[in-house]
Design an enzyme around this catalytic site. Structure first.
Site, PDB file in Angstrom:
ATOM      1  N   GLY A  46      17.781   8.883 -38.731  1.00 49.01           N
ATOM      2  CA  GLY A  46      16.835   7.992 -39.384  1.00 49.01           C
ATOM      3  C   GLY A  46      15.695   8.790 -39.988  1.00 49.01           C
ATOM      4  CD  GLN A  51      10.157  10.633 -40.031  1.00 52.82           C
ATOM      5  OE1 GLN A  51      10.969   9.740 -40.238  1.00 52.82           O
ATOM      6  NE2 GLN A  51      10.326  11.557 -39.097  1.00 52.82           N
ATOM      7  CB  CYS A  99      10.678  12.081 -33.817  1.00 53.27           C
ATOM      8  SG  CYS A  99       9.880  11.648 -35.355  1.00 53.27           S
ATOM      9  CG  LEU A 100      14.584  14.151 -38.210  1.00 49.14           C
ATOM     10  CD1 LEU A 100      15.104  13.710 -39.573  1.00 49.14           C
ATOM     11  CD2 LEU A 100      15.423  15.274 -37.644  1.00 49.14           C
ATOM     12  CG  HIS A 141      11.997   6.309 -33.948  1.00 49.59           C
ATOM     13  ND1 HIS A 141      11.739   7.088 -32.849  1.00 49.59           N
ATOM     14  CD2 HIS A 141      11.788   7.115 -35.030  1.00 49.59           C
ATOM     15  CE1 HIS A 141      11.383   8.300 -33.254  1.00 49.59           C
ATOM     16  NE2 HIS A 141      11.403   8.336 -34.583  1.00 49.59           N
ATOM     17  CD  GLU A 142      13.228   6.567 -38.574  1.00 48.56           C
ATOM     18  OE1 GLU A 142      12.261   6.942 -39.263  1.00 48.56           O
ATOM     19  OE2 GLU A 142      13.823   7.328 -37.798  1.00 48.56           O
ATOM     20  CG  HIS A 145       8.078   7.457 -38.385  1.00 45.65           C
ATOM     21  ND1 HIS A 145       7.233   8.497 -38.075  1.00 45.65           N
ATOM     22  CD2 HIS A 145       9.255   7.729 -37.756  1.00 45.65           C
ATOM     23  CE1 HIS A 145       7.862   9.348 -37.286  1.00 45.65           C
ATOM     24  NE2 HIS A 145       9.089   8.900 -37.081  1.00 45.65           N
TER      25      HIS A 145
END
Length: 175
Positions: A46, A51, A99-100, A141-142, A145
């Site tokens: 994701g 991000q 997480c990235l 989660h996304e 963000h």
């Protein structure tokens, strides 16, 4: 398509609240293509536009159904434009999230097991679905963000501090 740099904590842009996307936004097709290429290269499942430094309410998800070791995962790319989540279930699920933007750090996060999600996809079609399982976790989660929230915000201060230290150490080692 381009592989773009992924912002990492403590970059303050990750705390920005993303703006809604206009239906006629001509930059969307390129943004979506770049987001998928960046996410797959990372690799991740994701990615929210913020991000990569774009404060638009766009996120891409691909849970990539697992295959045998010798085969590539089956890609199932999904695009969420201007998503809204509501009606969280009382039932919760715990998942060891990563997480990235917080590389190589994982922690158990408890979230509603299912939510109602409404969004527009890349074709302009609208969706209104009750989602659960891994997709519900990933969407939440996304979505966080897009609202300037990181998964570590759901953890204790001690665990948040540990995540930051680990990422900063990794950043120093990469330089």
């Amino acid at each position: 398509m381009a592989i773009l740099p992924i912002l990492e904590i403590p970059d303050p842009i990750l705390r920005d609240i993303s703006a809604p996307v206009a239906p006629d936004d001509a930059s969307l097709p390129q943004l979506i293509a770049d987001m998928f290429e960046t996410m797959y290269d990372a690799p991740g499942i994701g990615l929210a536009a913020i991000q990569i430094g774009v404060a638009k309410r766009v996120m891409v998800i691909d849970l990539q159904e697992e295959q045998d070791e010798d085969e590539k995962p089956i890609r199932q790319p999904r695009v969420f434009i201007n998503p809204v989540i509501s009606e969280p279930s009382e039932e919760v699920s715990a998942y060891n999230e990563g997480c990235l933007s917080i590389p190589e750090y994982y922690a158990e996060v408890i979230r509603p097991a299912s939510v109602r999600a409404q969004w527009t996809d890349e074709t302009g079609a609208t969706h209104d679905e009750r989602i659960d399982g891994m997709l519900a976790t990933c969407v939440q989660h996304e979505m966080d963000h897009l609202n300037g929230v990181l998964f570590t915000d759901h953890l204790s201060k001690l665990k948040r501090d540990m995540a930051l230290k680990k990422v900063l150490k990794g950043q120093r080692l990469r330089r």
